[in-house]
Scaffold this motif. Sequence first.
Motif, short mmCIF file in Angstrom:
data_model
loop_
_atom_site.label_atom_id
_atom_site.label_comp_id
_atom_site.label_asym_id
_atom_site.label_seq_id
_atom_site.Cartn_x
_atom_site.Cartn_y
_atom_site.Cartn_z
N MET A 14 0.83 -1.20 0.00
CA MET A 14 0.00 0.00 0.00
C MET A 14 0.86 1.26 0.00
SD MET A 14 -3.07 -0.87 -0.35
CE MET A 14 -3.73 0.78 -0.11
N LYS A 15 1.99 1.22 0.69
CA LYS A 15 2.87 2.40 0.71
C LYS A 15 3.42 2.69 -0.68
CE LYS A 15 4.33 2.04 5.55
NZ LYS A 15 5.43 1.75 6.47
N ILE A 16 3.80 1.64 -1.42
CA ILE A 16 4.32 1.85 -2.78
C ILE A 16 3.24 2.40 -3.69
CG2 ILE A 16 5.27 0.68 -4.79
CD1 ILE A 16 6.69 -1.22 -2.90
N VAL A 17 2.05 1.78 -3.62
CA VAL A 17 0.94 2.23 -4.47
C VAL A 17 0.54 3.66 -4.12
CG1 VAL A 17 -1.47 1.82 -5.06
CG2 VAL A 17 0.10 -0.11 -4.87
N LEU A 18 0.43 3.95 -2.83
CA LEU A 18 0.04 5.31 -2.42
C LEU A 18 1.10 6.34 -2.81
CD1 LEU A 18 -1.52 4.60 1.10
CD2 LEU A 18 -2.71 5.18 -1.01
N THR A 19 2.38 5.95 -2.75
CA THR A 19 3.44 6.87 -3.20
C THR A 19 3.31 7.16 -4.68
OG1 THR A 19 4.92 6.02 -1.48
CG2 THR A 19 5.92 7.21 -3.32
N PHE A 20 3.05 6.11 -5.46
CA PHE A 20 2.86 6.28 -6.90
C PHE A 20 1.66 7.18 -7.18
CE2 PHE A 20 1.14 4.65 -10.99
CZ PHE A 20 2.19 5.02 -11.80
N LEU A 21 0.57 6.94 -6.46
CA LEU A 21 -0.61 7.79 -6.63
C LEU A 21 -0.35 9.22 -6.17
CD1 LEU A 21 -3.47 5.39 -5.45
CD2 LEU A 21 -2.92 6.07 -7.78
N GLY A 22 0.46 9.34 -5.10
CA GLY A 22 0.79 10.67 -4.61
C GLY A 22 1.57 11.50 -5.62
N VAL A 23 2.35 10.83 -6.47
CA VAL A 23 3.09 11.55 -7.51
C VAL A 23 2.17 11.91 -8.67
CG1 VAL A 23 4.95 11.34 -9.19
CG2 VAL A 23 5.28 10.51 -6.87
N LEU A 24 1.30 10.98 -9.06
CA LEU A 24 0.45 11.21 -10.23
C LEU A 24 -0.74 12.11 -9.92
CD1 LEU A 24 0.23 7.71 -11.98
CD2 LEU A 24 1.67 9.67 -12.57
N ALA A 25 -1.27 12.00 -8.70
CA ALA A 25 -2.53 12.71 -8.39
C ALA A 25 -2.42 14.22 -8.56
CB ALA A 25 -2.99 12.36 -6.97
N PRO A 26 -1.35 14.90 -8.05
CA PRO A 26 -1.30 16.37 -8.26
C PRO A 26 -1.23 16.76 -9.73
CG PRO A 26 0.20 15.68 -6.51
CD PRO A 26 -0.26 14.44 -7.18
N LEU A 27 -0.45 16.00 -10.54
CA LEU A 27 -0.36 16.31 -11.96
C LEU A 27 -1.71 16.13 -12.65
CD1 LEU A 27 3.05 14.56 -12.77
CD2 LEU A 27 2.62 16.99 -12.33
N TYR A 28 -2.38 15.03 -12.31
CA TYR A 28 -3.69 14.79 -12.92
C TYR A 28 -4.71 15.83 -12.46
CZ TYR A 28 -8.01 12.48 -14.24
OH TYR A 28 -9.22 12.21 -14.78
N ALA A 29 -4.66 16.19 -11.16
CA ALA A 29 -5.60 17.18 -10.65
C ALA A 29 -5.39 18.53 -11.32
CB ALA A 29 -5.44 17.31 -9.13
N LEU A 30 -4.12 18.92 -11.54
CA LEU A 30 -3.84 20.19 -12.22
C LEU A 30 -4.34 20.17 -13.65
CD1 LEU A 30 -2.50 22.97 -12.18
CD2 LEU A 30 -0.35 21.86 -12.84
N ASN A 31 -4.11 19.06 -14.34
CA ASN A 31 -4.59 18.93 -15.72
C ASN A 31 -6.11 18.97 -15.77
OD1 ASN A 31 -4.44 18.44 -18.53
ND2 ASN A 31 -4.74 16.25 -18.18
N LEU A 32 -6.74 18.28 -14.81
CA LEU A 32 -8.21 18.25 -14.76
C LEU A 32 -8.77 19.64 -14.47
CD1 LEU A 32 -10.73 16.44 -14.87
CD2 LEU A 32 -10.50 16.13 -12.42
N TYR A 33 -8.11 20.37 -13.56
CA TYR A 33 -8.57 21.72 -13.24
C TYR A 33 -8.46 22.65 -14.45
CZ TYR A 33 -8.49 26.45 -11.37
OH TYR A 33 -8.73 27.77 -11.15
N MET A 34 -7.32 22.57 -15.16
CA MET A 34 -7.15 23.41 -16.34
C MET A 34 -8.19 23.07 -17.41
SD MET A 34 -2.97 23.40 -16.56
CE MET A 34 -2.98 24.31 -18.11
#
Length: 605
Positions: A14-34
């Motif tokens: 779970m730590k590895i998966v959550l770390t991976f999501l933690g890296v992707l989530a801000p980028l995806y959220a910024l793209n989604l917001y734009m």
Amino acid sequence: MKFFRKSPFSSIFMKIVLTFLGVLAPLYALNLYMNEYGQNTVREEIVQSMNTKVELYVNLIESDIQRVIKLIVPYVNDEDLMKLSTASAIMSDIERTDAILALKNKLNLVKTSSSFVHNVIAFIPELDRTVTSNDDAINYFDEEQFNALSVITNRYESPFIMWHDRLFISVPYPDPSAYGGRKPVFLLTVEISKPALRSAMRQFTNNGETAVLSGNRPRYFITSNNGSEEAELAVSKLMESSDSSDPGGQNAASDRQIQKSVTMNGEQHLVIAKSSSMLDSTLSIFMPEDKIFGPINRYRWLMLMLTLSSVVIIVFFALSIYRIIQRPMRTLVRSFNKVEQGNLNLVVQYPLKDEFGFLFDRFNAMVRELNVLVHEVYEHKYRVRLAELRQLQSQINPHFLYNSFFILHRMAKLHDNENIIRFTKYLGEYFQFITRDGMEEMALEMEVKYARTYTDIQAFRFGSRIHTEFGELPKGTEQLHVPRLILQPLIENAYNHGLENKLKDGWIRVSFELQGDTLVIAVEDNGDELDESTLYSLRMRLLAAEESAESTGLFNVHRRVQIKYGQGCGLTLLAGESGGLRAELRLLLHREENGDANVPVVDRG
């Protein structure tokens, strides 16, 4: 090991998966917001453009109708119309004809002033004729139409009159509202051309749009396309919801602009509605959302496909990490859990020769060696515990024996042979009970029975000074196996320390109560010897009973029960309601097997 079971989010996987999501989530959220911000901006611009377009169309219709009203109102003072309305009887035929032709030309000017005018009609009751701007200049007077169009209207707020599905603007002279309902001398009316309005609205619309001009008073609908009953129904509902949101009518006189999404003909439409206070009408334009927002929606679908692709990538990454790390790690954790539960005959297989292969080999070697050590330690611990249990239990018997011989000695000195016979009978039964070999446990029912025998023996010592009461055993606890001689020492303590100096009215109560999975046996007396310092001293000695195996009485019972059932059980010493000591003994009814002790399960019925 239990940590992994209780907190799955703390696992390495779970730590590895959550770390991976933690890296992707801000980028995806910024793209989604734009993306959302851009879409909303474009949508707002499109809607604003449509609002401006509808407002322009309403202004065009208003200006045409207003021009017609401004042209026809001055004709109430027209000389030819006044003559025909008041003096036609004294006019010659030539004068009358000239006046009618002159009036027709003036009416033609009004008709040609706007493409929305179908006909201009002057109703002249005195002449019993109507003069129109159409080719048939003079028609017979229509009394029904005259009366219907003579109603009072506000030409600048609600100018239209509906008659036989035809739309009119009426100017009566004189105004009935100003002359107490007097019948007009003549009536000027302008018939609005519905086909012309429909044709104009077709020019307003394109790309499958539908325009609806609706009136409030009177109620009418003019649509740009034939067979648009669903659009008319949607406009009617839209107007009703708008009226219900403004029940007081505060905005009735002002121009209102409404924007809403509705379903029509199974397709979603954006409705832009602009109300005209001058015409008391509303122009609504239905635009298919798929056509005006089509590019935006397609871009949204592309974002959805990107999101689904991202989810697939994340799932693939998670499954790969699960197979490479989490699966062998879970196998290793479960193996440790099994070892913790006592399974020392475990051998774990792992096919690969990587780091996990080394860990599994070392684990199997550790379990083999641990199995040997546990058996040695377990056997030693069991023998020490068994020796301590037997030594503690054996200390009770001499203590009671001393007291019994003392009572027998006193009765012999008094030559009380009859009571000596009874006493020795009770004493024989009691010692037959406590000297049985191989019985470290017995049914609670039998323990209570021999405790009663003990109180019968003590009755010889104290006589009527002390009486003992036993409560009923809770249903289902009669065959509960308990350590021998755990109730009699509590009663003995009450006799020897609580009531020994009580000269009369002494009592001992023995009660039984189920509290969940615990049986509470309470022995309470009404002695006068207990105070706070004594109670505190007893409690301190009770806490120290575990450290010493040489204590007797209450403390032996407490230690034996704790050895049998664990630290949560044993004796609790309290001050009773009558001032004496209340000793509560707690026994577990249900307990899983735990090393060297098995606690029987009671049928609760």
